[in-house]
Design an enzyme around this catalytic site. Structure first.
Site, PDB file in Angstrom:
ATOM      1  N   GLU A   1      -0.072  -3.382  11.811  1.00  0.00           N
ATOM      2  CA  GLU A   1      -1.328  -4.115  11.704  1.00  0.00           C
ATOM      3  C   GLU A   1      -1.381  -5.283  12.690  1.00  0.00           C
ATOM      4  O   GLU A   1      -2.443  -5.595  13.225  1.00  0.00           O
ATOM      5  CB  GLU A   1      -1.520  -4.602  10.268  1.00  0.00           C
ATOM      6  CG  GLU A   1      -1.820  -3.452   9.314  1.00  0.00           C
ATOM      7  CD  GLU A   1      -1.906  -3.873   7.865  1.00  0.00           C
ATOM      8  OE1 GLU A   1      -2.785  -3.355   7.153  1.00  0.00           O
ATOM      9  OE2 GLU A   1      -1.085  -4.725   7.439  1.00  0.00           O
TER      10      GLU A   1
ATOM     11  N   GLU B   1       2.004   1.888   3.233  1.00  0.00           N
ATOM     12  CA  GLU B   1       1.686   1.123   2.029  1.00  0.00           C
ATOM     13  C   GLU B   1       1.491   1.978   0.778  1.00  0.00           C
ATOM     14  O   GLU B   1       2.002   1.619  -0.302  1.00  0.00           O
ATOM     15  CB  GLU B   1       0.448   0.249   2.277  1.00  0.00           C
ATOM     16  CG  GLU B   1       0.710  -1.001   3.098  1.00  0.00           C
ATOM     17  CD  GLU B   1       0.701  -0.786   4.591  1.00  0.00           C
ATOM     18  OE1 GLU B   1       0.698  -1.781   5.340  1.00  0.00           O
ATOM     19  OE2 GLU B   1       0.693   0.388   5.021  1.00  0.00           O
TER      20      GLU B   1
END
Length: 252
Positions: free
Chosen positions: A106, A126
């Site tokens: 990210e 995730e």
């Protein structure tokens, strides 16, 4: 020198180095707050025009430190001081020197140029720990690649290597082993031939074309994350990761 993040300025360049090699540069809340302050200073300093972000050791960033205050609050600017920062128009380069997973990818997605060591790997795992890629991954990846490519990565947590990432347009250039910073600095040299205010205006326009509703989408991400954090599966995913066992999902 910072506690978790090192920064070095050379004329108009700021080099930011994630420096928690004992946990593959995974970031906990204090490290994210420290990085946010560094980025605040970078944004406010008229003599700093470009930033490079890289990592110490064999990893770029292993994401959110699951074992250290996983649910601790982030700074107002969001994960790594970047996911809720909407007005940083100075160019940023990610020199991905190794593993870039979860929040690590990210960070790279938040940068404008991504130089990846040929041995780098990327993933957004995730969901495998009962979490969501709310630090910008689920928002930015579908902007960068076709929907089905993005969802194939977001819904599996599977890893891709640097060459696959480059083939999808997620990497600007692949560097030989150990040369990510050297290649990144070549881009810095090219940018320094350009007018800094022109670069900022160009980035601002480019971001407006693809992220005009970024604040609304990130607000939704924050709400979804808060609700997800209350689920059994989220607690189970974190517990399974920290005890190194397979999680047992219940869908609640």
């Amino acid at each position: 020198m910072g506690e978790f993040i090192q920064s070095k300025r050379e004329r108009h360049l700021l080099t930011i180095t994630l420096d928690r090699p004992e946990v593959l540069n995974a970031l906990h809340a204090p490290a994210c707050c420290e990085l946010s302050r560094i980025l605040d200073d970078f944004a406010a300093d008229d003599d700093l025009w470009i930033a490079i972000i890289t990592g110490t050791g064999r990893a770029f960033c292993a994401g959110h430190d699951v074992k250290n205050g996983f649910h601790d609050p982030m700074p107002p600017t969001g994960w790594a001081g970047l996911s809720r920062r909407y007005d940083l128009f100075k160019p940023m380069i990610a020199a991905v020197n190794g593993l870039a997973v979860g929040g690590g990818w990210e960070i790279a997605l938040a940068c404008d140029i991504v130089v990846a060591d040929e041995n780098a790997v990327f993933s957004l795992p995730e969901p495998r720990v009962g979490a969501i890629a709310t630090g910008g991954g689920a928002r930015r990846l579908p902007q960068r690649v076709p929907w089905h490519v993005a969802m194939g990565l977001l819904l599996t947590g599977n890893r891709i290597d640097a060459r696959t990432a480059a083939a999808h347009g997620l990497v600007t250039e692949i560097a030989p082993p150990g040369q990510a910073m050297a290649v990144a600095r070549r881009y810095v040299d090219d940018m320094l031939r350009c007018a800094p205010l022109s670069l900022r205006a160009t980035k601002q326009l480019a971001l407006a074309s693809v992220e005009h509703n970024a604040a609304d989408v990130q607000a939704m991400a924050t709400d979804l994350a808060e609700r997800n954090n209350q689920t059994f599966d989220n607690r189970e995913g974190v517990a399974a990761f920290t005890t190194k066992r397979p999680p047992v999902w219940r869908g609640r």
